[in-house]
Design a protein around this motif. Structure first.
Motif, PDB file in Angstrom:
ATOM      1  N   GLY A   1       0.761  -1.316  -0.170  1.00 17.67           N
ATOM      2  CA  GLY A   1       0.005  -0.244   0.030  1.00 17.67           C
ATOM      3  C   GLY A   1       0.744   1.044   0.042  1.00 17.67           C
ATOM      4  O   GLY A   1       0.355   2.321  -0.022  1.00 17.67           O
ATOM      5  N   ARG A   2       2.297   1.066  -0.006  1.00 14.94           N
ATOM      6  CA  ARG A   2       2.897   2.456  -0.144  1.00 14.94           C
ATOM      7  C   ARG A   2       2.827   2.991  -1.512  1.00 14.94           C
ATOM      8  O   ARG A   2       2.637   2.304  -2.335  1.00 14.94           O
ATOM      9  CB  ARG A   2       4.230   2.026   0.571  1.00 14.94           C
ATOM     10  N   THR A   3       3.002   4.357  -1.402  1.00 13.32           N
ATOM     11  CA  THR A   3       3.078   4.795  -2.956  1.00 13.32           C
ATOM     12  C   THR A   3       4.045   6.036  -2.713  1.00 13.32           C
ATOM     13  O   THR A   3       4.693   6.409  -1.940  1.00 13.32           O
ATOM     14  CB  THR A   3       1.788   5.649  -2.760  1.00 13.32           C
ATOM     15  N   ARG A   4       4.437   6.339  -4.323  1.00 13.00           N
ATOM     16  CA  ARG A   4       5.248   7.331  -4.423  1.00 13.00           C
ATOM     17  C   ARG A   4       4.814   8.115  -5.768  1.00 13.00           C
ATOM     18  O   ARG A   4       4.213   7.308  -6.655  1.00 13.00           O
ATOM     19  CB  ARG A   4       6.644   6.915  -4.526  1.00 13.00           C
ATOM     20  N   ARG A   5       5.245   9.292  -5.912  1.00 13.75           N
ATOM     21  CA  ARG A   5       5.041  10.027  -7.222  1.00 13.75           C
ATOM     22  C   ARG A   5       5.968   9.591  -8.267  1.00 13.75           C
ATOM     23  O   ARG A   5       7.279   9.698  -8.318  1.00 13.75           O
ATOM     24  CB  ARG A   5       4.948  11.266  -6.946  1.00 13.75           C
ATOM     25  N   VAL A   6       5.541   9.145  -9.592  1.00 11.42           N
ATOM     26  CA  VAL A   6       6.428   9.016 -10.433  1.00 11.42           C
ATOM     27  C   VAL A   6       5.966   9.798 -11.809  1.00 11.42           C
ATOM     28  O   VAL A   6       4.811  10.101 -11.962  1.00 11.42           O
ATOM     29  CB  VAL A   6       6.536   7.459 -10.970  1.00 11.42           C
ATOM     30  N   VAL A   7       7.073   9.950 -12.611  1.00 13.22           N
ATOM     31  CA  VAL A   7       6.624  10.876 -13.687  1.00 13.22           C
ATOM     32  C   VAL A   7       6.773  10.235 -15.143  1.00 13.22           C
ATOM     33  O   VAL A   7       7.350   9.174 -15.295  1.00 13.22           O
ATOM     34  CB  VAL A   7       7.776  11.981 -13.971  1.00 13.22           C
ATOM     35  N   VAL A   8       5.918  10.421 -15.960  1.00 11.94           N
ATOM     36  CA  VAL A   8       5.734   9.347 -17.196  1.00 11.94           C
ATOM     37  C   VAL A   8       6.661   9.980 -18.330  1.00 11.94           C
ATOM     38  O   VAL A   8       6.902  11.253 -18.391  1.00 11.94           O
ATOM     39  CB  VAL A   8       4.346   9.324 -17.619  1.00 11.94           C
ATOM     40  N   GLY A   9       7.552   9.091 -18.750  1.00 12.81           N
ATOM     41  CA  GLY A   9       8.393   9.516 -19.708  1.00 12.81           C
ATOM     42  C   GLY A   9       7.686   9.553 -21.181  1.00 12.81           C
ATOM     43  O   GLY A   9       7.823  10.441 -21.950  1.00 12.81           O
ATOM     44  N   ARG A  10       6.862   8.417 -21.375  1.00 15.39           N
ATOM     45  CA  ARG A  10       6.011   8.317 -22.426  1.00 15.39           C
ATOM     46  C   ARG A  10       5.010   7.184 -22.266  1.00 15.39           C
ATOM     47  O   ARG A  10       4.981   6.588 -21.391  1.00 15.39           O
ATOM     48  CB  ARG A  10       6.804   7.850 -23.788  1.00 15.39           C
ATOM     49  N   ALA A  11       4.139   7.321 -23.196  1.00 12.25           N
ATOM     50  CA  ALA A  11       3.013   6.230 -23.201  1.00 12.25           C
ATOM     51  C   ALA A  11       2.830   5.963 -24.521  1.00 12.25           C
ATOM     52  O   ALA A  11       2.759   6.675 -25.627  1.00 12.25           O
ATOM     53  CB  ALA A  11       1.576   6.961 -22.632  1.00 12.25           C
ATOM     54  N   LYS A  12       2.593   4.505 -24.746  1.00 12.91           N
ATOM     55  CA  LYS A  12       2.634   3.881 -25.947  1.00 12.91           C
ATOM     56  C   LYS A  12       1.238   3.101 -26.257  1.00 12.91           C
ATOM     57  O   LYS A  12       0.828   2.588 -25.500  1.00 12.91           O
ATOM     58  CB  LYS A  12       3.847   2.681 -26.192  1.00 12.91           C
ATOM     59  N   LEU A  13       0.832   3.641 -27.444  1.00 14.25           N
ATOM     60  CA  LEU A  13      -0.802   2.996 -27.646  1.00 14.25           C
ATOM     61  C   LEU A  13      -0.349   2.212 -29.030  1.00 14.25           C
ATOM     62  O   LEU A  13      -0.069   2.490 -29.837  1.00 14.25           O
ATOM     63  CB  LEU A  13      -1.584   4.269 -28.137  1.00 14.25           C
ATOM     64  N   GLU A  14      -1.084   0.878 -28.676  1.00 10.33           N
ATOM     65  CA  GLU A  14      -0.876   0.090 -29.707  1.00 10.33           C
ATOM     66  C   GLU A  14      -2.091  -0.966 -29.725  1.00 10.33           C
ATOM     67  O   GLU A  14      -2.767  -1.284 -28.675  1.00 10.33           O
ATOM     68  CB  GLU A  14       0.367  -0.663 -29.712  1.00 10.33           C
ATOM     69  N   SER A  15      -2.439  -1.409 -31.040  1.00 10.70           N
ATOM     70  CA  SER A  15      -3.531  -2.369 -30.919  1.00 10.70           C
ATOM     71  C   SER A  15      -3.166  -3.815 -30.809  1.00 10.70           C
ATOM     72  O   SER A  15      -2.013  -4.141 -31.183  1.00 10.70           O
ATOM     73  CB  SER A  15      -4.271  -2.170 -32.438  1.00 10.70           C
ATOM     74  N   ARG A  16      -3.730  -4.408 -29.784  1.00  8.69           N
ATOM     75  CA  ARG A  16      -3.530  -5.890 -29.323  1.00  8.69           C
ATOM     76  C   ARG A  16      -4.777  -6.396 -29.062  1.00  8.69           C
ATOM     77  O   ARG A  16      -5.710  -5.805 -28.508  1.00  8.69           O
ATOM     78  CB  ARG A  16      -2.651  -5.666 -28.205  1.00  8.69           C
ATOM     79  N   PRO A  17      -4.726  -7.863 -29.092  1.00  6.62           N
ATOM     80  CA  PRO A  17      -5.743  -8.480 -28.448  1.00  6.62           C
ATOM     81  C   PRO A  17      -5.863  -8.177 -27.092  1.00  6.62           C
ATOM     82  O   PRO A  17      -5.015  -7.876 -26.430  1.00  6.62           O
ATOM     83  CB  PRO A  17      -5.549 -10.075 -28.530  1.00  6.62           C
ATOM     84  N   LEU A  18      -7.425  -8.327 -26.491  1.00  7.57           N
ATOM     85  CA  LEU A  18      -7.668  -7.842 -25.071  1.00  7.57           C
ATOM     86  C   LEU A  18      -8.395  -8.863 -24.383  1.00  7.57           C
ATOM     87  O   LEU A  18      -8.928  -9.800 -24.857  1.00  7.57           O
ATOM     88  CB  LEU A  18      -8.506  -6.421 -25.251  1.00  7.57           C
ATOM     89  N   LEU A  19      -8.089  -9.049 -23.284  1.00  9.27           N
ATOM     90  CA  LEU A  19      -8.747  -9.700 -22.093  1.00  9.27           C
ATOM     91  C   LEU A  19      -9.469  -9.103 -21.049  1.00  9.27           C
ATOM     92  O   LEU A  19      -8.711  -8.068 -20.320  1.00  9.27           O
ATOM     93  CB  LEU A  19      -7.502 -10.647 -21.482  1.00  9.27           C
ATOM     94  N   GLU A  20     -10.585  -9.186 -20.749  1.00  7.00           N
ATOM     95  CA  GLU A  20     -11.482  -8.552 -19.683  1.00  7.00           C
ATOM     96  C   GLU A  20     -11.205  -9.626 -18.542  1.00  7.00           C
ATOM     97  O   GLU A  20     -11.567 -10.885 -18.426  1.00  7.00           O
ATOM     98  CB  GLU A  20     -12.876  -8.748 -19.923  1.00  7.00           C
ATOM     99  N   ILE A  21     -10.845  -9.168 -17.221  1.00 10.19           N
ATOM    100  CA  ILE A  21     -10.809  -9.858 -15.980  1.00 10.19           C
ATOM    101  C   ILE A  21     -11.636  -9.034 -14.939  1.00 10.19           C
ATOM    102  O   ILE A  21     -11.800  -7.743 -14.815  1.00 10.19           O
ATOM    103  CB  ILE A  21      -9.443  -9.740 -15.274  1.00 10.19           C
ATOM    104  N   ARG A  22     -12.883  -9.970 -14.746  1.00 11.12           N
ATOM    105  CA  ARG A  22     -14.023  -9.149 -13.805  1.00 11.12           C
ATOM    106  C   ARG A  22     -13.669  -9.897 -12.333  1.00 11.12           C
ATOM    107  O   ARG A  22     -13.281 -11.294 -12.188  1.00 11.12           O
ATOM    108  CB  ARG A  22     -14.960  -9.559 -14.383  1.00 11.12           C
ATOM    109  N   THR A  23     -13.676  -9.022 -11.623  1.00  7.86           N
ATOM    110  CA  THR A  23     -13.277  -9.637 -10.051  1.00  7.86           C
ATOM    111  C   THR A  23     -14.257  -8.723  -9.063  1.00  7.86           C
ATOM    112  O   THR A  23     -15.137  -8.151  -9.434  1.00  7.86           O
ATOM    113  CB  THR A  23     -11.978  -8.932  -9.361  1.00  7.86           C
ATOM    114  N   HIS A  24     -14.500  -9.433  -7.916  1.00  4.45           N
ATOM    115  CA  HIS A  24     -15.274  -8.666  -6.838  1.00  4.45           C
ATOM    116  C   HIS A  24     -14.658  -8.717  -5.562  1.00  4.45           C
ATOM    117  O   HIS A  24     -13.708  -9.469  -5.184  1.00  4.45           O
ATOM    118  CB  HIS A  24     -16.495  -9.543  -6.748  1.00  4.45           C
ATOM    119  N   ALA A  25     -15.077  -7.537  -4.688  1.00  4.91           N
ATOM    120  CA  ALA A  25     -14.226  -7.384  -3.477  1.00  4.91           C
ATOM    121  C   ALA A  25     -15.241  -8.107  -2.502  1.00  4.91           C
ATOM    122  O   ALA A  25     -16.198  -8.327  -2.856  1.00  4.91           O
ATOM    123  CB  ALA A  25     -14.227  -5.687  -3.167  1.00  4.91           C
ATOM    124  N   GLU A  26     -14.605  -8.097  -1.306  1.00  4.82           N
ATOM    125  CA  GLU A  26     -15.376  -8.753  -0.200  1.00  4.82           C
ATOM    126  C   GLU A  26     -16.743  -8.223   0.147  1.00  4.82           C
ATOM    127  O   GLU A  26     -17.574  -8.752   0.409  1.00  4.82           O
ATOM    128  CB  GLU A  26     -14.572  -8.633   1.127  1.00  4.82           C
TER     129      GLU A  26
END
Length: 417
Positions: free
Chosen positions: A334-359
């Motif tokens: 659960g610890r966190t820290r700030r990070v800066v993005v250098g770049r983001a890459k957008l590409e077309s790929r096959p996708l997978l949906e993961i469905r979950t539930h919390a308590e």
């Protein structure tokens, strides 16, 4: 804990009172002035720093000398204050720290000697109670312009309770050298900054940064902006265990890889989710793969519609993330820290949906690239390949308490399906 001293000496006079009020209201750690009378009006919640060329003992004698010159008697209690040196007189005048300039080793030695004499043990002239008597500590100011003054500042940082340094050149290498030299010092390092942007940089040098800064605001707005900068910390998040309900191959789509300017730890990643109310902890590419080298700065995050959590409890769509954006790196604990993005890459790929539930039954969904090398984190930082997930597997995630509007938390009705 980082702090700031507000320097009043060059504040425009029409703005002076507003700046003083803002410094007190915003709970700035200290206020610096050459005007002892002004400092005496400030509450004791603020460290009152007097800039003076005179030693503490000389300042302490001034009130008594002045009354003697007029032929008057010392006021009641003045003898006790005088016998305790600078402690009684300066404290009564509202002075907590003296700030004096040094530019030679002899001047630094004199300041260090004053500080050693600031605490006089029982029997050395203190009050009859026998308690130690503490004078106002003496801080040193040094202007670093060359190697000689740089080395002098390093010695000062080890010898004085506060060392205020002005660096003549814009490079932060000299500050790095002082920070390294003073790593074990008990005193505090205060760096003079010209603006809030420089303040943010100074606090990040060598990851630890300067203990404090000395800043001259032009208005009360600058003081409040500085207060926000000082409060800018990332929270400890309470992560939740999510149980996988289903996995579904959904076909071709666009996914985003987020390449940051930081090296992720093995149990770190970023929080990503299809709904603003819940996120899954997506793993960074810090773990070896058989067919390609590791990318310890990268998270293969998910489909471009997804939310990701950033600083200040604000979300962004992955489609909005780009060079210069700020996100939260989140660890399995659960610890966190700030990070800066250098770049983001957008590409077309096959996708997978993961469905979950919390308590509590809340649905948390994540759509990622449909490939074995994409990973999420489970309890304890367990690394899980998304194509090998099965119903009942447990993932780590985060449940948000608010709905979102343009990335900001808002208490409104909003149902996402």
């Amino acid at each position: 804990m980082r702090f700031a001293w507000i320097d009043l000496r060059e504040v425009p006079r029409p703005q002076l009172q507003a700046v003083v009020d803002a410094a007190v209201h915003a709970r700035m750690t200290g206020v610096v002035s050459a005007d002892a009378e002004l400092l005496g009006t400030l509450p004791p919640t603020v460290t009152r720093v007097l800039v003076s060329a005179e030693p503490a003992a000389a300042l302490a004698r001034k009130p008594a000398d002045k009354s003697a010159d007029k032929g008057g008697k010392e006021p009641k209690g003045a003898g006790d204050a005088k016998s305790s040196g600078a402690a009684g007189t300066l404290a009564d005048a509202g002075i907590d720290v003296l700030l004096r300039k040094f530019s030679t080793q002899d001047e630094l030695d004199a300041l260090a000697a004053e500080n050693r004499a600031a605490v006089r043990m029982p029997g050395s002239g203190g009050p009859a109670t026998g308690a130690p008597v503490t004078a106002a500590p003496v801080a040193g100011f040094v202007d670093v312009r060359d190697d000689r003054t740089l080395q002098l500042s390093c010695v000062g940082a080890m010898a004085l309770p506060y060392t205020v340094i002005h660096f003549a050149d814009p490079t932060k290498i000299p500050l790095e050298i002082v920070l390294a030299a003073a790593e074990s010092a008990e005193g505090k390092l205060v760096t003079v900054v010209g603006d809030l942007e420089e303040a943010a940089i100074v606090f990040d040098v060598l990851e630890r940064g300067s203990d404090g800064i000395l800043f001259t605001p032009r208005s009360a707005d600058d003081v409040f902006a500085l207060a926000r900068l000082l409060e800018a910390t990332t929270p400890q998040l309470e992560l939740s265990t999510l149980t996988v309900e289903s996995i579904r191959h959904v076909g071709l789509g666009d996914r985003v890889c987020v390449d940051t300017c930081s090296h992720f730890e093995e149990d770190e990643g970023i929080l990503v989710g299809s709904y603003s109310s819940g996120f899954v902890l997506c793993c960074s590419e810090t773990h070896p793969l058989p067919y390609m080298p590791t990318r310890p700065f990268r998270v293969n995050a998910g489909a471009l519609h997804s939310y990701t959590l950033g600083p200040d409890n604000r979300t962004n769509y992955l489609s909005e993330v780009g060079s210069g954006s700020a996100l939260l790196a989140v660890g399995a604990d659960g610890r966190t820290r700030r990070v800066v993005v250098g770049r983001a890459k957008l590409e077309s790929r096959p996708l997978l949906e993961i469905r979950t539930h919390a308590e509590d039954g809340r649905l948390v969904s994540l759509t990622v690239q449909d490939d074995w090398h994409v990973r999420v984190l489970g309890p304890g930082g367990k690394v899980l390949n998304v194509t090998e997930l099965r119903t009942g597997d447990e993932l780590l995630g985060y449940l948000a308490q608010d709905k979102r509007h343009v990335g900001l938390p808002i208490g409104e009705f909003c149902k996402e399906v």
